[in-house]
Design a protein around this motif. Structure first.
Motif, PDB file in Angstrom:
ATOM      1  N   VAL A 110       9.376  -1.371  -3.331  1.00 35.18           N
ATOM      2  CA  VAL A 110      10.784  -1.277  -3.327  1.00 35.18           C
ATOM      3  C   VAL A 110      11.136   0.460  -2.914  1.00 35.18           C
ATOM      4  O   VAL A 110      12.197   0.523  -2.872  1.00 35.18           O
ATOM      5  CB  VAL A 110      11.434  -1.760  -4.766  1.00 35.18           C
ATOM      6  N   ARG A 111      10.215   1.109  -3.089  1.00 33.71           N
ATOM      7  CA  ARG A 111      10.408   2.704  -2.976  1.00 33.71           C
ATOM      8  C   ARG A 111       9.730   3.265  -1.738  1.00 33.71           C
ATOM      9  O   ARG A 111       9.953   4.490  -1.666  1.00 33.71           O
ATOM     10  CB  ARG A 111      10.588   3.333  -4.240  1.00 33.71           C
ATOM     11  N   THR A 112       9.020   2.637  -0.952  1.00 35.16           N
ATOM     12  CA  THR A 112       8.038   3.276   0.079  1.00 35.16           C
ATOM     13  C   THR A 112       8.361   2.642   1.537  1.00 35.16           C
ATOM     14  O   THR A 112       9.046   1.469   1.455  1.00 35.16           O
ATOM     15  CB  THR A 112       6.804   3.376  -0.249  1.00 35.16           C
ATOM     16  N   SER A 113       7.768   3.398   2.366  1.00 30.55           N
ATOM     17  CA  SER A 113       7.718   2.656   3.847  1.00 30.55           C
ATOM     18  C   SER A 113       6.866   1.483   3.760  1.00 30.55           C
ATOM     19  O   SER A 113       5.786   1.403   3.233  1.00 30.55           O
ATOM     20  CB  SER A 113       7.032   3.729   4.565  1.00 30.55           C
ATOM     21  N   LEU A 114       7.250   0.391   4.491  1.00 28.43           N
ATOM     22  CA  LEU A 114       6.752  -0.797   4.542  1.00 28.43           C
ATOM     23  C   LEU A 114       6.176  -0.938   5.833  1.00 28.43           C
ATOM     24  O   LEU A 114       5.605  -1.858   6.239  1.00 28.43           O
ATOM     25  CB  LEU A 114       7.725  -1.826   4.387  1.00 28.43           C
ATOM     26  N   THR A 115       5.946   0.227   6.674  1.00 29.41           N
ATOM     27  CA  THR A 115       4.970  -0.050   7.973  1.00 29.41           C
ATOM     28  C   THR A 115       3.741  -0.535   7.964  1.00 29.41           C
ATOM     29  O   THR A 115       3.099  -1.529   8.712  1.00 29.41           O
ATOM     30  CB  THR A 115       5.245   1.345   8.770  1.00 29.41           C
ATOM     31  N   SER A 116       2.871  -0.009   6.837  1.00 30.18           N
ATOM     32  CA  SER A 116       1.537  -0.406   6.609  1.00 30.18           C
ATOM     33  C   SER A 116       1.611  -1.753   6.230  1.00 30.18           C
ATOM     34  O   SER A 116       0.713  -2.443   6.599  1.00 30.18           O
ATOM     35  CB  SER A 116       0.794   0.554   5.836  1.00 30.18           C
ATOM     36  N   VAL A 117       2.455  -1.958   5.154  1.00 32.55           N
ATOM     37  CA  VAL A 117       2.489  -3.485   4.506  1.00 32.55           C
ATOM     38  C   VAL A 117       2.631  -4.576   5.530  1.00 32.55           C
ATOM     39  O   VAL A 117       1.831  -5.548   5.857  1.00 32.55           O
ATOM     40  CB  VAL A 117       3.856  -3.602   3.551  1.00 32.55           C
ATOM     41  N   ILE A 118       3.737  -4.399   6.593  1.00 34.70           N
ATOM     42  CA  ILE A 118       3.896  -5.390   7.532  1.00 34.70           C
ATOM     43  C   ILE A 118       2.900  -5.620   8.610  1.00 34.70           C
ATOM     44  O   ILE A 118       2.401  -6.647   8.963  1.00 34.70           O
ATOM     45  CB  ILE A 118       5.272  -4.938   8.285  1.00 34.70           C
ATOM     46  N   SER A 147      11.097  -8.490  -4.224  1.00 35.88           N
ATOM     47  CA  SER A 147      11.323  -8.401  -2.800  1.00 35.88           C
ATOM     48  C   SER A 147      11.902  -6.923  -2.683  1.00 35.88           C
ATOM     49  O   SER A 147      12.691  -6.156  -3.263  1.00 35.88           O
ATOM     50  CB  SER A 147      12.412  -9.278  -2.550  1.00 35.88           C
ATOM     51  N   PRO A 148      11.351  -6.658  -1.359  1.00 34.72           N
ATOM     52  CA  PRO A 148      11.722  -5.237  -0.807  1.00 34.72           C
ATOM     53  C   PRO A 148      13.019  -5.095  -0.311  1.00 34.72           C
ATOM     54  O   PRO A 148      13.537  -6.184   0.109  1.00 34.72           O
ATOM     55  CB  PRO A 148      10.573  -4.947   0.059  1.00 34.72           C
ATOM     56  N   PRO A 149      13.801  -3.975  -0.433  1.00 34.48           N
ATOM     57  CA  PRO A 149      15.010  -4.004   0.190  1.00 34.48           C
ATOM     58  C   PRO A 149      15.066  -4.336   1.648  1.00 34.48           C
ATOM     59  O   PRO A 149      13.890  -3.743   2.476  1.00 34.48           O
ATOM     60  CB  PRO A 149      15.645  -2.494  -0.181  1.00 34.48           C
ATOM     61  N   LEU A 150      16.132  -5.089   2.305  1.00 35.25           N
ATOM     62  CA  LEU A 150      16.033  -5.394   3.385  1.00 35.25           C
ATOM     63  C   LEU A 150      16.033  -4.295   4.481  1.00 35.25           C
ATOM     64  O   LEU A 150      15.476  -4.289   5.602  1.00 35.25           O
ATOM     65  CB  LEU A 150      17.169  -6.537   3.864  1.00 35.25           C
ATOM     66  N   LYS A 151      16.734  -3.142   4.046  1.00 30.71           N
ATOM     67  CA  LYS A 151      16.949  -2.092   5.188  1.00 30.71           C
ATOM     68  C   LYS A 151      15.608  -1.321   5.265  1.00 30.71           C
ATOM     69  O   LYS A 151      15.255  -0.831   6.303  1.00 30.71           O
ATOM     70  CB  LYS A 151      17.995  -0.936   4.542  1.00 30.71           C
ATOM     71  N   ASN A 152      14.659  -1.415   4.114  1.00 26.91           N
ATOM     72  CA  ASN A 152      13.234  -0.879   4.336  1.00 26.91           C
ATOM     73  C   ASN A 152      12.365  -1.949   5.579  1.00 26.91           C
ATOM     74  O   ASN A 152      11.594  -1.153   6.058  1.00 26.91           O
ATOM     75  CB  ASN A 152      12.659  -0.871   3.035  1.00 26.91           C
ATOM     76  N   LEU A 153      12.587  -3.137   5.233  1.00 27.89           N
ATOM     77  CA  LEU A 153      11.934  -3.911   6.104  1.00 27.89           C
ATOM     78  C   LEU A 153      12.266  -3.451   7.665  1.00 27.89           C
ATOM     79  O   LEU A 153      11.657  -3.626   8.451  1.00 27.89           O
ATOM     80  CB  LEU A 153      12.118  -5.603   5.855  1.00 27.89           C
ATOM     81  N   LYS A 154      13.596  -3.636   7.744  1.00 26.20           N
ATOM     82  CA  LYS A 154      14.291  -3.525   9.040  1.00 26.20           C
ATOM     83  C   LYS A 154      13.846  -2.168   9.764  1.00 26.20           C
ATOM     84  O   LYS A 154      13.505  -2.043  10.760  1.00 26.20           O
ATOM     85  CB  LYS A 154      15.687  -3.330   8.910  1.00 26.20           C
ATOM     86  N   ALA A 206      11.151  -0.554   8.952  1.00 27.29           N
ATOM     87  CA  ALA A 206       9.626  -0.631   9.327  1.00 27.29           C
ATOM     88  C   ALA A 206       9.430  -1.174  10.511  1.00 27.29           C
ATOM     89  O   ALA A 206       8.576  -0.886  11.349  1.00 27.29           O
ATOM     90  CB  ALA A 206       8.847  -1.283   8.078  1.00 27.29           C
ATOM     91  N   LEU A 207      10.063  -2.502  10.757  1.00 26.32           N
ATOM     92  CA  LEU A 207      10.238  -3.202  11.953  1.00 26.32           C
ATOM     93  C   LEU A 207      10.440  -2.435  13.109  1.00 26.32           C
ATOM     94  O   LEU A 207       9.581  -2.450  14.314  1.00 26.32           O
ATOM     95  CB  LEU A 207      10.858  -4.385  11.877  1.00 26.32           C
ATOM     96  N   GLU A 208      11.609  -1.616  13.153  1.00 22.61           N
ATOM     97  CA  GLU A 208      11.795  -0.966  14.186  1.00 22.61           C
ATOM     98  C   GLU A 208      10.769   0.297  14.594  1.00 22.61           C
ATOM     99  O   GLU A 208      10.429   0.666  15.632  1.00 22.61           O
ATOM    100  CB  GLU A 208      13.258   0.007  13.817  1.00 22.61           C
ATOM    101  N   GLN A 240       9.079 -10.220  19.529  1.00 21.40           N
ATOM    102  CA  GLN A 240       9.143 -11.514  18.685  1.00 21.40           C
ATOM    103  C   GLN A 240       8.708 -11.116  17.185  1.00 21.40           C
ATOM    104  O   GLN A 240       8.528 -12.121  16.469  1.00 21.40           O
ATOM    105  CB  GLN A 240       8.405 -12.524  19.252  1.00 21.40           C
ATOM    106  N   GLY A 241       8.113  -9.920  17.078  1.00 19.67           N
ATOM    107  CA  GLY A 241       7.587  -9.410  15.755  1.00 19.67           C
ATOM    108  C   GLY A 241       5.934  -9.954  15.730  1.00 19.67           C
ATOM    109  O   GLY A 241       5.638  -9.892  14.692  1.00 19.67           O
TER     110      GLY A 241
END
Length: 683
Positions: free
Chosen positions: A411-419, A438-445, A447-449, A460-461
């Motif tokens: 909930v407090r770090t970058s999620l790029t590696s996770v995704i 659940s991680p914050p949605l803004k962190n997920l967004k 990381a996807l960007e 398509q992800g």
């Protein structure tokens, strides 16, 4: 005899070296352990608190798929449970996941000693990054990242009959990923058993998380608590706050050494720089103690994740005869590992945590107060072999205001590696994936960007082929992976291998504490510095180290950390093999720094900043104010207009680390999908 004010127990006389007026420590509480004396290995195993629960553990593993094992520090859960399963002729491999590699290695060695075999045999082995067993031992200790990699090739872990997730209370990124994945795997494999172990965790919450019900609608998870520690630990607080916890840690260690108290000392600090500074101060005092026969001599060992394995393992050796061992460590020593001889714990009360900023797309390292759970874990490092004492460099009132637990890393770090890892494992719907928290949605967004900008995923992800899949197989930050995989195209893979390897250790320079040596260190560092920035400077340092035939004298003369450089050489060899496996040519840029910088931009372009007219740097996206780290080679020269950074450290300000000077047109050239030119950013 000093008078101490007890808080939770009836006043008693306590003998201590600490004078109330000198250091102001107050006794607060004590943990009660079951004492036993070291005899044979078998006798020692039987006297561990967990032994009384041996049959209960085996029975519950037969009946339930998930066992939530809550065992206090020192009860023996990490070493004994897998041995109980082997003794009960449990089929298949038994895997034990540890958050840190030093814990995996040390626990494997301990179990090997108890079972009378060698490490990396058919009975006991370990697997950590860049060092793995090639056989299939019955008991396999590993880091969580290694198990993630095994899941990529064997999603159902068919070679394992049981997995233990140890020290779950730390809630690392990989811990939460694995718990979410095991919730899926256990539904597919009724014969697989999961043991979730920790000294401090919310057991009821995890029980419900894994209690998905089976075909007969019966519960699939159960909780077992193991009571009892080994020896009593007395805890002391300061009456008044200390102005500098580094100096206070050193002073407290020296007072312990000057007293008649026996036993080794473990000091907890926040990061490598603090550990190295405290170690230097203690070594200076150790040299003075050598000349004095009235005090016990000390030997000082730093311990942090940037050290090579063999240097980390030195702390487990006994101190030479006539010496007291002083270990100065980050929170790497907080869990799992038992350092023999430790009796005194000095707790600074702080920890360095990563915290993600969605606006800068970077993790910031922040020094924050520890949680009560972490404080208790640190206290648990004493009393493993005999009664111990803990000296907390903060007041009891301060402790009462600490949070109960540390926020989960997810909930407090970058999620790029996770995704990236989850995509490689076939998890398509990341948003609805069942994480324990659940991680914050803004962190997920965010990381996807970034992953889309790095061309690791498509619109398509889905993972791109081959780049996205190749990036997922690297145990590195996705930006570093992208740079490595692009290095062949830019014809500079030799140099990029070196730079990325150096970024995997925290620092390659030593930082002297005295005035004259600080000046000398700065002068020597200038011999390697170049106007292109820190990363090219690192390249010069590495080349000089190799040309000196990896000489200690070279490092000592130039104030370079010899241990870190040895670790860099080791990492570089491993990464070079990985690149060769992908068919990327290992070629040199032959002195063309422009090629190297362009290759770095191809991966680190999200971390770009420009010099604002106000004299501060700002991120191109987000307009966040940043400053050049004082340790950077760019700190004392004319500030460049454009640069990229690899990391942000948050102290009083946001400081950029590991900088490289760039041209703005290179951002447009290499990342046109991420940047475009407008008049409002021009100066």
């Amino acid at each position: 005899m000093n008078d101490f004010r007890p808080v939770f127990k009836k006043p008693t006389e306590v003998t201590s070296f600490l004078d109330k007026n000198e250091n102001n420590f107050v006794e607060s509480t004590s943990f009660i352990y079951n004492k036993y004396h070291s005899q044979s290995v078998e006798t020692q195993r039987r006297r561990l608190p967990i032994f009384e629960n041996r049959n209960h553990i085996l029975y519950l593993l037969e009946k339930y798929q998930t066992l939530i094992l809550v065992g206090e520090t020192g009860c023996g859960k990490s070493t004994q449970v897998p041995q109980y399963m082997v003794e009960a002729e449990w089929p298949g491999q038994i895997g034990i996941c540890e958050p840190r590699r030093v814990a995996a290695i040390s626990l494997a060695n301990r179990v090997a000693d108890e079972t009378g075999c060698i490490v990396q045999s058919d009975t006991v082995g370990y697997a950590v990054r860049f060092d793995a067993c090639f056989n299939k031992p019955r008991i396999k200790y590993m880091t969580e990242g290694i198990l993630i990699r095994e899941l990529m090739t064997d999603p159902l872990l068919k070679s394992y009959s049981a997995i233990m997730l140890d020290e779950v209370h730390e809630r690392t990124l990989y811990t939460d990923i694995l718990m979410g994945l095991f919730k899926k795997i256990l539904k597919k494999r009724n014969d697989l058993r999961l043991i979730v172990a920790s000294a401090t965790l919310d057991a009821n919450y995890l029980k419900e998380f894994f209690n998905f019900g089976n075909q007969n609608n019966k519960p699939t998870s159960v909780i077992l608590s193991v009571e009892g520690r080994q020896f009593p630990v007395d805890i002391y607080y300061t009456i008044n706050p200390v102005p500098c916890y580094i100096q206070a840690s050193v002073d407290t260690a020296l007072k312990i050494n000057a007293s008649k108290e026996h036993g080794d000392i473990l000091i907890f600090l926040t990061g490598v720089e603090e550990v190295e500074k405290a170690a230097r101060l203690l070594i200076e005092h150790a040299n003075n103690i050598e000349e004095s026969k009235s005090k016990k001599k000390i030997v000082v060992y730093p311990m942090h994740g940037s050290l090579p394995y063999h240097d980390q393992l030195k702390v487990f050796k006994s101190a030479p005869e006539g010496y007291r061992k002083v270990v100065v460590a980050t929170n790497i020593a907080e869990t799992s590992v038992t350092i023999p001889g430790i009796v005194h714990i000095i707790d600074c009360g702080f920890v360095k945590l990563r915290w993600f900023n969605t606006e800068t797309h970077t993790d910031s390292l922040k020094v924050l107060p520890i949680s009560k759970a972490s404080a208790n874990q640190r206290a648990g490092r004493a009393g493993r072999m005999r009664s111990g004492k803990v000296y907390r460099l903060y007041t009891e009132e301060y402790f009462s205001k600490l949070s109960d637990s540390t926020p989960p890393e997810i909930v407090r770090t970058s999620l790029t590696s996770v995704i990236l890892q989850l995509k490689a494992l076939g998890i398509k719907d990341i948003v609805n994936f069942k994480f324990p928290d659940s991680p914050p949605l803004k962190n997920l967004k965010s990381a996807l960007e970034v992953l889309y900008a790095l061309d690791a995923i498509d619109i398509q992800g889905e993972l791109t082929r081959p780049l996205g899949f190749n990036m997922a197989e690297f145990a590195l930050d996705p930006m570093c992976s992208k740079v490595l995989l692009n290095s062949g195209e830019f014809e500079c893979s030799e140099e990029i291998l070196t730079i990325i390897s150096i970024l995997q250790v925290e620092t390659i320079f030593t930082k002297p504490s005295t005035g004259n040596t600080v000046i000398k260190a700065r002068i020597q560092k200038r011999l390697f510095e170049v106007e292109e920035g820190d990363l090219i400077t690192y390249l010069n340092v590495y080349n000089g180290f190799i040309q000196s035939e990896m000489s200690k004298e070279f490092c000592h003369k130039n104030f370079i950390n010899y241990k870190s450089m040895k670790r860099v050489v080791e990492i570089r060899k491993r990464l070079e093999k990985l690149l060769s496996n992908y068919g990327i040519p290992i070629i040199s840029a032959s002195g063309s720094t422009q090629l190297i910088i362009k290759c770095l931009i191809s991966g680190f372009f999200p971390n770009a900043a420009y010099l604002h007219y106000t004299g501060v740097y700002k991120t191109i996206r987000g307009d966040i104010e940043l400053y050049i780290n004082p340790d950077s080679v760019l700190y004392t020269i004319t500030q460049p207009q454009w640069l990229i950074f690899c990391e942000v450290v948050h102290t009083k300000k946001l400081y950029m680390k590991d900088l490289t000077v760039i041209k703005d047109e290179w951002l447009i050239e290499l990342a046109p999908h991420f940047y475009y030119r407008t008049s409002c950013k021009s100066n």
